[in-house]
Design a protein around this motif. Sequence first.
Motif, mmCIF file in Angstrom:
data_model
loop_
_atom_site.group_PDB
_atom_site.id
_atom_site.type_symbol
_atom_site.label_atom_id
_atom_site.label_comp_id
_atom_site.label_asym_id
_atom_site.label_seq_id
_atom_site.Cartn_x
_atom_site.Cartn_y
_atom_site.Cartn_z
ATOM 1 N N GLY A 91 6.403 6.137 -11.054
ATOM 2 C CA GLY A 91 7.532 5.728 -11.884
ATOM 3 C C GLY A 91 8.787 5.354 -11.124
ATOM 4 N N THR A 92 8.708 5.313 -9.784
ATOM 5 C CA THR A 92 9.866 4.901 -8.984
ATOM 6 C C THR A 92 10.121 3.411 -9.184
ATOM 7 O OG1 THR A 92 9.301 6.558 -7.325
ATOM 8 C CG2 THR A 92 10.829 4.850 -6.641
ATOM 9 N N GLY A 93 11.372 3.016 -9.253
ATOM 10 C CA GLY A 93 11.714 1.602 -9.394
ATOM 11 C C GLY A 93 11.261 0.799 -8.194
ATOM 12 N N LYS A 94 10.992 -0.485 -8.399
ATOM 13 C CA LYS A 94 10.439 -1.330 -7.340
ATOM 14 C C LYS A 94 11.363 -1.421 -6.130
ATOM 15 C CE LYS A 94 8.283 -5.832 -6.554
ATOM 16 N NZ LYS A 94 7.889 -7.134 -7.179
ATOM 17 N N LYS A 95 12.682 -1.568 -6.378
ATOM 18 C CA LYS A 95 13.628 -1.700 -5.269
ATOM 19 C C LYS A 95 13.639 -0.434 -4.416
ATOM 20 C CE LYS A 95 18.513 -2.513 -4.198
ATOM 21 N NZ LYS A 95 19.881 -2.693 -4.760
ATOM 22 N N GLU A 96 13.701 0.739 -5.061
ATOM 23 C CA GLU A 96 13.718 2.003 -4.325
ATOM 24 C C GLU A 96 12.402 2.225 -3.582
ATOM 25 O OE1 GLU A 96 14.119 6.832 -5.067
ATOM 26 O OE2 GLU A 96 14.614 5.432 -6.694
ATOM 27 N N ALA A 97 11.279 1.910 -4.252
ATOM 28 C CA ALA A 97 9.962 2.073 -3.623
ATOM 29 C C ALA A 97 9.859 1.204 -2.368
ATOM 30 C CB ALA A 97 8.861 1.720 -4.614
ATOM 31 N N LYS A 98 10.378 0.000 -2.441
ATOM 32 C CA LYS A 98 10.343 -0.911 -1.300
ATOM 33 C C LYS A 98 11.185 -0.362 -0.150
ATOM 34 C CE LYS A 98 10.869 -5.862 -0.240
ATOM 35 N NZ LYS A 98 11.934 -5.896 0.757
ATOM 36 N N GLU A 99 12.360 0.167 -0.468
ATOM 37 C CA GLU A 99 13.232 0.730 0.567
ATOM 38 C C GLU A 99 12.578 1.921 1.256
ATOM 39 O OE1 GLU A 99 16.793 1.616 -1.548
ATOM 40 O OE2 GLU A 99 17.533 -0.463 -1.535
ATOM 41 N N VAL A 100 11.965 2.809 0.473
ATOM 42 C CA VAL A 100 11.288 3.984 1.041
ATOM 43 C C VAL A 100 10.130 3.543 1.923
ATOM 44 C CG1 VAL A 100 9.888 6.016 0.492
ATOM 45 C CG2 VAL A 100 11.953 5.547 -0.826
ATOM 46 N N ALA A 101 9.323 2.599 1.426
ATOM 47 C CA ALA A 101 8.154 2.133 2.179
ATOM 48 C C ALA A 101 8.567 1.467 3.487
ATOM 49 C CB ALA A 101 7.331 1.170 1.324
ATOM 50 N N GLU A 102 9.607 0.653 3.446
ATOM 51 C CA GLU A 102 10.085 -0.012 4.663
ATOM 52 C C GLU A 102 10.568 1.015 5.688
ATOM 53 O OE1 GLU A 102 11.658 -4.311 2.861
ATOM 54 O OE2 GLU A 102 13.054 -2.618 3.051
ATOM 55 N N LYS A 103 11.275 2.019 5.235
ATOM 56 C CA LYS A 103 11.780 3.058 6.135
ATOM 57 C C LYS A 103 10.618 3.804 6.805
ATOM 58 C CE LYS A 103 14.817 7.140 6.200
ATOM 59 N NZ LYS A 103 13.820 8.120 6.664
ATOM 60 N N LEU A 104 9.619 4.172 6.012
ATOM 61 C CA LEU A 104 8.489 4.927 6.554
ATOM 62 C C LEU A 104 7.649 4.082 7.504
ATOM 63 C CD1 LEU A 104 7.406 6.910 3.375
ATOM 64 C CD2 LEU A 104 8.209 7.901 5.522
ATOM 65 N N LEU A 105 7.399 2.846 7.162
ATOM 66 C CA LEU A 105 6.619 1.979 8.048
ATOM 67 C C LEU A 105 7.354 1.731 9.359
ATOM 68 C CD1 LEU A 105 5.168 -0.499 5.409
ATOM 69 C CD2 LEU A 105 3.840 1.010 6.906
ATOM 70 N N THR A 106 8.675 1.668 9.306
ATOM 71 C CA THR A 106 9.462 1.557 10.538
ATOM 72 C C THR A 106 9.318 2.822 11.369
ATOM 73 O OG1 THR A 106 11.068 0.082 9.473
ATOM 74 C CG2 THR A 106 11.783 1.219 11.468
ATOM 75 N N GLU A 107 9.341 3.988 10.707
ATOM 76 C CA GLU A 107 9.190 5.268 11.406
ATOM 77 C C GLU A 107 7.854 5.383 12.127
ATOM 78 O OE1 GLU A 107 10.480 9.186 10.018
ATOM 79 O OE2 GLU A 107 11.146 8.176 8.188
ATOM 80 N N ASN A 114 0.827 -1.210 0.000
ATOM 81 C CA ASN A 114 0.000 0.000 0.000
ATOM 82 C C ASN A 114 0.862 1.261 0.000
ATOM 83 O OD1 ASN A 114 -3.158 0.065 0.292
ATOM 84 N ND2 ASN A 114 -2.509 -1.836 1.289
ATOM 85 N N VAL A 115 1.944 1.239 0.758
ATOM 86 C CA VAL A 115 2.827 2.417 0.815
ATOM 87 C C VAL A 115 3.662 2.526 -0.454
ATOM 88 C CG1 VAL A 115 4.666 3.561 2.119
ATOM 89 C CG2 VAL A 115 2.861 2.326 3.336
ATOM 90 N N MET A 116 4.021 1.406 -1.036
ATOM 91 C CA MET A 116 4.788 1.411 -2.279
ATOM 92 C C MET A 116 3.974 1.913 -3.468
ATOM 93 S SD MET A 116 6.804 -2.277 -2.058
ATOM 94 C CE MET A 116 7.368 -2.177 -3.771
ATOM 95 N N MET A 117 2.664 1.676 -3.442
ATOM 96 C CA MET A 117 1.824 1.903 -4.616
ATOM 97 C C MET A 117 1.956 3.300 -5.231
ATOM 98 S SD MET A 117 -0.177 -0.049 -6.398
ATOM 99 C CE MET A 117 -0.640 -1.317 -5.212
#
Length: 228
Positions: free
Chosen positions: A117-133, A108-111
């Motif tokens: 247009g963000t790449g899947k790997k970068e989107a996953k990293e951003v989403a993981e960081k935010l969900l941890t926050e 949901n956060v990656m979507m």
Amino acid sequence: MTEKTPIIELRNLTKIYQDGVEFRALDDACLRIEKGEFVSIVGPSGSGKSTLMHLIGLLDTPSSGTLLIDEQDVTEMSDKERSEMRNRMLGFIFQYHHLLPDFTALENVMMPLLIAGTGKKEAKEVAEKLLTEVGLKDRMDHKPGELSGGQNQRVAVARALSGSPAIVLGDEPTGNLDTKTGDMIYELLRKLNREHDQTFIVVTHNEDLAGKADRIIRLVDGKIISSA
């Protein structure tokens, strides 16, 4: 001392609806909001809170007046330009989280990032960081139906921040939660506001929560009666 340039400025902004009778949902509003401020908007039902939020969020257009966002006059922009600015600069948190039920918190956060247009790997990293926050490090693989109301709203907060918006708009983001959980979400928003230096504008009926903001904007009958 040099006066700061506001990130949002309303100059005599008015929104009129015509349904047989003229209704001024927002009437000659003037307002300046600085970068990094946390502002709450309060007022009785029908006072113009949602109209103000929709105008600032570029979801509606004013009948007259000027709206500047990041020193740009959005009232002079085309629909495409407004849409591009909305996607680039604005994040939204609603009363109901509006998560996709068949996708995990992480997805949901990656979507929004993937759509942009963000790449899947970068989107996953951003989403993981935010969900941890937002305190959901151990809940990333859970779907909305497996999370509590407060947890789902935390996912919605992470989703709103995923594109690093300069301005985050919250329309009653704690209105569908119990008092304790609502307080926790509001404190989370304040924490993120301080840490990310993003501008937060939150509509709320809760005077206690509103009082925790840097400033309270009060509306009555479409008019801003105070902004201290």
